[in-house]
Write a protein that holds these residues in place. Sequence first.
Motif, PDB file in Angstrom:
ATOM      1  N   VAL A 104       7.114  12.625  -3.653  1.00  0.00           N
ATOM      2  CA  VAL A 104       7.607  11.625  -2.701  1.00  0.00           C
ATOM      3  C   VAL A 104       6.523  10.571  -2.548  1.00  0.00           C
ATOM      4  O   VAL A 104       5.327  10.909  -2.508  1.00  0.00           O
ATOM      5  N   TYR A 105       6.952   9.309  -2.500  1.00  0.00           N
ATOM      6  CA  TYR A 105       5.994   8.203  -2.416  1.00  0.00           C
ATOM      7  C   TYR A 105       6.200   7.479  -1.100  1.00  0.00           C
ATOM      8  O   TYR A 105       7.315   7.047  -0.796  1.00  0.00           O
ATOM      9  N   PHE A 106       5.122   7.388  -0.286  1.00  0.00           N
ATOM     10  CA  PHE A 106       5.167   6.639   0.983  1.00  0.00           C
ATOM     11  C   PHE A 106       4.572   5.258   0.751  1.00  0.00           C
ATOM     12  O   PHE A 106       3.511   5.150   0.110  1.00  0.00           O
TER      13      PHE A 106
ATOM     14  N   ARG B  48       0.844  -1.206   0.000  1.00  0.00           N
ATOM     15  CA  ARG B  48       0.000   0.000   0.000  1.00  0.00           C
ATOM     16  C   ARG B  48       0.868   1.241   0.000  1.00  0.00           C
ATOM     17  O   ARG B  48       1.901   1.293   0.660  1.00  0.00           O
ATOM     18  N   GLY B  49       0.453   2.243  -0.767  1.00  0.00           N
ATOM     19  CA  GLY B  49       1.266   3.443  -0.850  1.00  0.00           C
ATOM     20  C   GLY B  49       0.445   4.668  -1.196  1.00  0.00           C
ATOM     21  O   GLY B  49      -0.721   4.554  -1.601  1.00  0.00           O
ATOM     22  N   ALA B  50       1.040   5.855  -1.035  1.00  0.00           N
ATOM     23  CA  ALA B  50       0.388   7.108  -1.407  1.00  0.00           C
ATOM     24  C   ALA B  50       1.465   8.140  -1.743  1.00  0.00           C
ATOM     25  O   ALA B  50       2.506   8.187  -1.092  1.00  0.00           O
ATOM     26  N   ALA B  51       1.204   8.935  -2.791  1.00  0.00           N
ATOM     27  CA  ALA B  51       2.189   9.915  -3.259  1.00  0.00           C
ATOM     28  C   ALA B  51       1.831  11.313  -2.772  1.00  0.00           C
ATOM     29  O   ALA B  51       0.655  11.617  -2.548  1.00  0.00           O
ATOM     30  N   ALA B  52       2.863  12.160  -2.621  1.00  0.00           N
ATOM     31  CA  ALA B  52       2.635  13.554  -2.224  1.00  0.00           C
ATOM     32  C   ALA B  52       3.530  14.464  -3.061  1.00  0.00           C
ATOM     33  O   ALA B  52       4.694  14.155  -3.288  1.00  0.00           O
ATOM     34  N   ARG B  53       2.963  15.574  -3.513  1.00  0.00           N
ATOM     35  CA  ARG B  53       3.707  16.500  -4.364  1.00  0.00           C
ATOM     36  C   ARG B  53       4.115  17.774  -3.623  1.00  0.00           C
ATOM     37  O   ARG B  53       4.775  18.629  -4.184  1.00  0.00           O
ATOM     38  N   SER B  54       3.646  17.932  -2.375  1.00  0.00           N
ATOM     39  CA  SER B  54       4.008  19.125  -1.590  1.00  0.00           C
ATOM     40  C   SER B  54       4.050  18.753  -0.118  1.00  0.00           C
ATOM     41  O   SER B  54       3.488  17.731   0.280  1.00  0.00           O
TER      42      SER B  54
ATOM     43  N   ALA C  44       0.863  14.779   5.092  1.00  0.00           N
ATOM     44  CA  ALA C  44      -0.007  14.226   6.135  1.00  0.00           C
ATOM     45  C   ALA C  44      -1.192  13.470   5.535  1.00  0.00           C
ATOM     46  O   ALA C  44      -1.535  12.372   5.986  1.00  0.00           O
ATOM     47  N   THR C  45      -1.805  14.049   4.496  1.00  0.00           N
ATOM     48  CA  THR C  45      -2.954  13.390   3.856  1.00  0.00           C
ATOM     49  C   THR C  45      -2.529  12.054   3.249  1.00  0.00           C
ATOM     50  O   THR C  45      -3.271  11.073   3.321  1.00  0.00           O
ATOM     51  N   ALA C  46      -1.338  12.047   2.656  1.00  0.00           N
ATOM     52  CA  ALA C  46      -0.858  10.810   2.042  1.00  0.00           C
ATOM     53  C   ALA C  46      -0.618   9.757   3.128  1.00  0.00           C
ATOM     54  O   ALA C  46      -1.076   8.612   3.007  1.00  0.00           O
ATOM     55  N   LEU C  47       0.052  10.173   4.189  1.00  0.00           N
ATOM     56  CA  LEU C  47       0.379   9.218   5.251  1.00  0.00           C
ATOM     57  C   LEU C  47      -0.882   8.705   5.958  1.00  0.00           C
ATOM     58  O   LEU C  47      -0.915   7.564   6.424  1.00  0.00           O
TER      59      LEU C  47
ATOM     60  N   THR D 159       7.454   2.515   7.660  1.00  0.00           N
ATOM     61  CA  THR D 159       7.057   3.146   6.392  1.00  0.00           C
ATOM     62  C   THR D 159       8.300   3.443   5.552  1.00  0.00           C
ATOM     63  O   THR D 159       9.330   3.858   6.087  1.00  0.00           O
ATOM     64  N   MET D 160       8.168   3.215   4.246  1.00  0.00           N
ATOM     65  CA  MET D 160       9.248   3.570   3.315  1.00  0.00           C
ATOM     66  C   MET D 160       8.953   4.952   2.733  1.00  0.00           C
ATOM     67  O   MET D 160       7.809   5.274   2.434  1.00  0.00           O
ATOM     68  N   VAL D 161      10.027   5.746   2.523  1.00  0.00           N
ATOM     69  CA  VAL D 161       9.890   7.042   1.856  1.00  0.00           C
ATOM     70  C   VAL D 161      10.745   6.985   0.597  1.00  0.00           C
ATOM     71  O   VAL D 161      11.949   6.716   0.665  1.00  0.00           O
ATOM     72  N   LYS D 162      10.117   7.186  -0.570  1.00  0.00           N
ATOM     73  CA  LYS D 162      10.817   6.952  -1.839  1.00  0.00           C
ATOM     74  C   LYS D 162      10.749   8.168  -2.761  1.00  0.00           C
ATOM     75  O   LYS D 162       9.661   8.625  -3.133  1.00  0.00           O
ATOM     76  N   SER D 163      11.915   8.699  -3.119  1.00  0.00           N
ATOM     77  CA  SER D 163      11.989   9.817  -4.075  1.00  0.00           C
ATOM     78  C   SER D 163      11.532   9.321  -5.440  1.00  0.00           C
ATOM     79  O   SER D 163      11.951   8.256  -5.881  1.00  0.00           O
ATOM     80  N   GLN D 164      10.698  10.107  -6.108  1.00  0.00           N
ATOM     81  CA  GLN D 164      10.188   9.712  -7.415  1.00  0.00           C
ATOM     82  C   GLN D 164      10.910  10.471  -8.526  1.00  0.00           C
ATOM     83  O   GLN D 164      10.630  11.660  -8.771  1.00  0.00           O
ATOM     84  N   ILE D 165      11.865   9.811  -9.158  1.00  0.00           N
ATOM     85  CA  ILE D 165      12.504  10.366 -10.360  1.00  0.00           C
ATOM     86  C   ILE D 165      12.629   9.231 -11.379  1.00  0.00           C
ATOM     87  O   ILE D 165      12.560   8.064 -11.009  1.00  0.00           O
ATOM     88  N   HIS D 166      12.798   9.589 -12.650  1.00  0.00           N
ATOM     89  CA  HIS D 166      12.908   8.578 -13.707  1.00  0.00           C
ATOM     90  C   HIS D 166      14.344   8.090 -13.817  1.00  0.00           C
ATOM     91  O   HIS D 166      14.979   8.247 -14.849  1.00  0.00           O
ATOM     92  N   ALA D 167      14.885   7.528 -12.777  1.00  0.00           N
ATOM     93  CA  ALA D 167      16.245   6.984 -12.878  1.00  0.00           C
ATOM     94  C   ALA D 167      16.425   5.959 -11.786  1.00  0.00           C
ATOM     95  O   ALA D 167      15.821   6.072 -10.705  1.00  0.00           O
ATOM     96  N   GLY D 168      17.238   4.963 -12.072  1.00  0.00           N
ATOM     97  CA  GLY D 168      17.492   3.921 -11.095  1.00  0.00           C
ATOM     98  C   GLY D 168      18.595   4.316 -10.129  1.00  0.00           C
ATOM     99  O   GLY D 168      19.171   5.402 -10.229  1.00  0.00           O
ATOM    100  N   GLY D 169      18.876   3.433  -9.181  1.00  0.00           N
ATOM    101  CA  GLY D 169      19.951   3.677  -8.217  1.00  0.00           C
ATOM    102  C   GLY D 169      19.592   4.709  -7.169  1.00  0.00           C
ATOM    103  O   GLY D 169      20.465   5.323  -6.559  1.00  0.00           O
ATOM    104  N   ARG D 170      18.267   4.899  -6.926  1.00  0.00           N
ATOM    105  CA  ARG D 170      17.830   5.964  -6.010  1.00  0.00           C
ATOM    106  C   ARG D 170      18.313   5.721  -4.580  1.00  0.00           C
ATOM    107  O   ARG D 170      18.713   6.651  -3.891  1.00  0.00           O
TER     108      ARG D 170
END
Lengths: 393, 307
Positions: free
Chosen positions: A103-105, A21-27, A32-35, A43-54
């Motif tokens: 950011v994707y939680f 299960r996950g939720a994305a946030a742009r600001s 808080a709404t995403a979490l 919980t995992m916090v994942k930067s969303q960019i189009h590249a591997g090796g994050r």
Amino acid sequence: MNIHEYQAKALFEKYGVPVPRGAAARSQAEFATALAQLPEGPTMVKSQIHAGGRGKGTFTNGFKGGVKFCQDKVAALAMAGNMLGQTLVTAQTGPAGRRVQTVYFTVASDIKKEYYLAILLDRASSRPVIVASTEGGVEIEKVAHETPEKITKVRVDPAYGLADFQVRDLIAALGLTGAEAKNAAKLIRNLYTCFWETDAAMVEVNPLITTPAGEVLALDAKVSFDDNALFRHPEITALRDLNEEDPKEIEASKYALSYIALDGNIACLVNGAGLAMSTMDIIKHFGGTPANFLDVGGGASKDQVIAAFKIILGDPNVKGILVNIFGGIMDCNVIAQGIVEAVREVGLKLPLVVRLEGNNVEAGKATLAASGLTLVSGDTMADAAQKIVRLVA
Amino acid sequence: MAILITPTTKILIQGITGEFGARHTRLSLDYGTQVVAGVTPGKGGQHFEHQGHRVPIFNSVAEAARATGATVSAIFVPPPFAGDAILEAVDADLDLAVAITEGIPIRDMIRVKRAMQGRRTRLVGPNCPGLVTPGTGPGSKGGCRIGIAPGYIHRPGRVGVVSRSGTLTDEAVFQLTSKGLGQSTCVGIGGDPVNGTSHLDVIKLFNADPETHGIIMIGEIGGSAEVEAARWVREHCRKPVAGFIAGATAPAGRRMGHAGAVIGGHEDTAAAKIAIFRECGIEVAATPSDMADALLRSAAARGIKLS
């Protein structure tokens, strides 16, 4: 076209491929709404960019790691603040890095074992191939190189689709049994349907995991699509993130120019993809470095040539320009007029070498000569490349 | 002799009334090619007129082939409909379908290629410049031009050219003609990852053609088609072969204009392909300006005359 992990996972869910299960946030405001959509706990916090090796990347502000594990949601909220709006540099982004705009939680899953699963085109057989390995969470290229026996490939007959025996073969190769086998079989089928129906160029799940509860989940998701098929998938086209693309490449696509920025200092403007690639090669061969790939296409117009010059000159590294046109059908004089107009319009100060060959080439050369512009003419590709390399050195 | 097409081959054009198809039909007619029919669904009964030529238009490929004896189709149909157009040519049992269209979805081509298994029709392309067998008239007129290549740069002769790239083919042909070396047939197999005829298929045809004395093979990064062809050359081909691979400077994973030109594994980089060419006795052109000279070197080493 590439999409983000959170978009790929939404697509997976639509096709019945289980994900944490996950939720994305742009600001910051959306954190808080995403979490709130996720259960309490790790919980995992994942930067969303189009590249591997994050995970192994570093932010330009010095903060390390674009993917982080947090014990609870409070820690996750604070962690996300370290990532959003910052620039992440990974092995795949180049030194400039990419700005994290989303950011994707996700729920941090209990991992029993990691696997690898991907579907892409097998060029040799002209069929989709499913690639699976017991070695997940590591670079698959490394596995392929060091322990190729740990990789299983299944080629799917497009006339029949993915067959039951092939799914059994994959499950057996991954060594799964019982509930895990049943869940994995369903996941593989659904992932194949997702690949096929969306005209994906590749779907990659690394890692695919099993949990102590017997679940099988796509822990990561990397999906790219066949650009040629986007016309029939408006819902996928809508996922395009222009922030992830070079503004010069976006500008080029408006004029039907194919442009890719590189890190050298000799810009090239060429007609035809093969000739454009080999123009870059010949610059390198004579000791220079190409600043870009630029194909103006088979029927370049004056407007396209002008746009191409502007895009090339938008790159501050460029110290000289090589124009290489083999106008078999297109009129070389039209190209020459475009060059003259473009040079005047942009007030070009850099050295310019032009090699023109083909249809109506004499008129084209006369146009260039009569223009009064300081440009150097090249007779062959080799001659032109040597001249621009000398002028830039 | 030539391969696949001769100056007497009768061809039909699918998509003859579109702007792109019409333009190149006119150029082929000017070149002296036997364009005997056009196909545009819904426009059957009309004619395509150009400088005294009056080419009948039909609603279907089968109808066009039956009425005119055309055995080869050139396909200029837009990408969303091009896969269907290829299948129509296959269903009509033509000898050869040449798909010029760029931008056909890969999934469509996967299905088309599967559907062609066991059928008699050969596919060249898609996303290709087509084929030219030069004629004996001025500027090689009177030859067979299928697709979008500039006919006038050719001369009839004994060198076969096979390539994935259109403008690099033009570059090679121009070099050959400038050095007085004519061509038997030039085949552009196209830049897409899923295509019909491969480098190897064309090399086999050139090897079997008594009128072809030397071969230029032009490839790119991506895939293993050039490697497969090179290994066959080492075992079976006694004719001089020169090769060039574009993309030595291309960054990995980026698509360089051609959908097929994305570097994937370790054997599909330019450096890997060039090394394999050398191992297989193929004379490698160091730069694209060196393609004709590379063939001349290879021919001289074997004592073979190319002109």
